[in-house]
Design an enzyme around this catalytic site. Structure first.
Site, PDB file in Angstrom:
ATOM      1  N   CYS A  91       0.813  -1.221   0.000  1.00  0.00           N
ATOM      2  CA  CYS A  91       0.000   0.000   0.000  1.00  0.00           C
ATOM      3  C   CYS A  91       0.846   1.271   0.000  1.00  0.00           C
ATOM      4  O   CYS A  91       0.361   2.337  -0.382  1.00  0.00           O
ATOM      5  CB  CYS A  91      -0.928   0.015   1.205  1.00  0.00           C
ATOM      6  SG  CYS A  91      -2.115  -1.335   1.233  1.00  0.00           S
ATOM      7  N   HIS A 352      -8.878   3.398  -2.342  1.00  0.00           N
ATOM      8  CA  HIS A 352      -7.492   3.030  -2.069  1.00  0.00           C
ATOM      9  C   HIS A 352      -6.944   2.159  -3.200  1.00  0.00           C
ATOM     10  O   HIS A 352      -6.821   0.948  -3.062  1.00  0.00           O
ATOM     11  CB  HIS A 352      -7.452   2.287  -0.723  1.00  0.00           C
ATOM     12  CG  HIS A 352      -6.100   1.865  -0.261  1.00  0.00           C
ATOM     13  ND1 HIS A 352      -4.929   2.433  -0.694  1.00  0.00           N
ATOM     14  CD2 HIS A 352      -5.743   0.892   0.628  1.00  0.00           C
ATOM     15  CE1 HIS A 352      -3.900   1.839  -0.095  1.00  0.00           C
ATOM     16  NE2 HIS A 352      -4.377   0.899   0.703  1.00  0.00           N
ATOM     17  N   CYS A 382       0.140   2.516   6.373  1.00  0.00           N
ATOM     18  CA  CYS A 382       0.359   1.119   6.795  1.00  0.00           C
ATOM     19  C   CYS A 382       0.415   0.233   5.562  1.00  0.00           C
ATOM     20  O   CYS A 382      -0.193   0.539   4.532  1.00  0.00           O
ATOM     21  CB  CYS A 382      -0.753   0.671   7.740  1.00  0.00           C
ATOM     22  SG  CYS A 382      -2.417   0.698   7.029  1.00  0.00           S
TER      23      CYS A 382
END
Length: 396
Positions: A91, A352, A382
């Site tokens: 991510c 996302h 994160c």
């Protein structure tokens, strides 16, 4: 001393990852190429000056395989001389692209560089790059005989450990949608979004708005959603879990791309460009791979320690809303106040697209500092496997 500065940032609209979305049929190379073209057009730079294009992309398989950054550079019409590399820090890939670009500038390896990210999650589902194989190996399984868990379970473990309630998570989710809607209405996110040309039913149209913002949601609708990750086996393994993570208080799967033009400060001034922010400090950490998503806490502490700043010195934060529990645990541990965090909405509302999210967070962070006339901004993300990045910027 050389300083790495942000000249401009652009991104696509973030579109919900569905087979019938407005991005359906759009190749990820073309999506990213449109972003790169828009960035050089908007800034007026000669693309031949770009010394590297560093791209975040997680699912480097299928249409996103083969160094998608290089394919997009060529598809955008950049000179053959412009190199590119594609990286995967899950991510945090887009944020890591920014950090590597800034570090290269500071070190003297670049004067002009683009950092970007792209992910089309409607085209390539999560884990598609594992092609059904064991990507961990015998020694890993020997160390973790029970195995790790899905990120949703990690989010539940964080909620249990930091005593984050379902009600607090839903309140954060509602806040995300409302702030994102206001930022859109006020034209703040529109400063960064560039229209993406798509073909639908043999007609060409431009897509210029995020599709994930739910303006009609409310506390009652969020409270009615069922937990997304409840599992009998996991309940036996982790009896402390109360099952409170839902689709409503988690980030959305999304398609999107973005890019940042970065330069050595004197180079930017010599080219007649006005830097918007300087990237000054970096941190990356490894953390418990089981709880996985709490690495943003030590990453933030490490970054502030390196910069010699307190949490109260930071005017704006961008903390990726992978799950509401992650942000709320971070707030509890760091002492940061919610009124400085994700003030233009977060991934719960905006989505996302994993390889590109770091670019969107940086765009929102720069905009937030400009709106607040703040000085320092901190971004943290994160990442799968117990990783986290943190980056400090200073508005110029």
């Amino acid at each position: 001393m050389r300083r790495a500065v942000i000249v401009d940032l652009v991104r696509s609209p973030f579109i919900r990852a569905r087979s019938d979305s407005v991005f359906a049929g759009l190749h990820p190379v073309d999506l990213y190429a449109q972003i790169l073209s828009a960035l050089v057009e908007r800034t007026g730079i000669d693309p031949a000056l770009v010394e590297d294009v560093i791209t975040g992309c997680v699912l480097q398989v299928g249409e996103q395989a083969g160094n998608i950054g290089r394919q997009a550079v060529l598809a955008a019409g950049f000179p053959d001389s412009v190199p590119a590399v594609t990286l995967d820090r899950k991510c945090g890939s887009g944020q890591q692209a920014i950090d590597f670009a800034a570090q290269g500038i500071i070190a003297g390896a670049y004067d002009v560089v683009i950092a970007g990210g792209v992910e089309m999650m409607s085209l390539l589902p999560m884990r598609a790059n594992r092609i059904g194989r064991d990507s961990e190996g015998p020694l890993f399984h020997q160390r973790y005989p029970q195995g790790l868990v899905r990120q949703g379970i990690s989010a539940e473990l964080i909620a249990a450990r930091w005593q984050v309630s379902r009600d607090d998570m839903d309140k954060l989710a509602l806040r995300s949608h409302r702030l994102a809607a206001k930022a859109e209405d006020d034209g703040l996110t529109g400063r960064t979004i560039v229209p993406i040309q798509v073909q639908k039913d043999e007609l060409s149209c431009a897509v210029d708005r995020d599709s994930g913002i739910r303006r009609d949601t409310d506390a009652q609708r969020l409270a009615a959603l069922q937990p997304s990750f409840q599992d009998e086996q996991m309940a036996l393994r982790f009896p402390q879990i109360e099952w409170s993570v839902t689709a409503g208080n988690s980030s959305q799967l999304t398609d999107g791309a973005g890019a940042v033009l970065m330069m050595e400060e004197m180079t930017a001034l010599r080219l007649g460009l006005t830097p918007r922010a300087a990237i000054t400090h970096f941190a990356v950490v490894g953390d418990d791979p089981l709880i996985m998503l709490a690495g943003i806490i030590p990453a933030t502490r490490r970054l502030l320690g390196r910069a010699g700043l307190s949490i109260d010195a930071i005017d704006a934060f961008e903390v990726n809303e992978a799950f509401a529990s992650v942000v709320l645990a971070w707030l509890k541990e760091t002492g940061a106040t919610l009124d400085r965090c994700n003030i233009l909405g977060g991934a719960i509302a905006l989505g996302h697209p994993v390889g590109a999210s770091g670019i969107r967070l940086m765009a929102n962070l720069v905009t937030a500092l400009e709106v607040k006339a703040g000085r320092y901004g901190l971004q943290t993300m994160c990442e799968s496997g117990g990783l986290a990045n943190a980056t400090l910027i200073e508005r110029l």
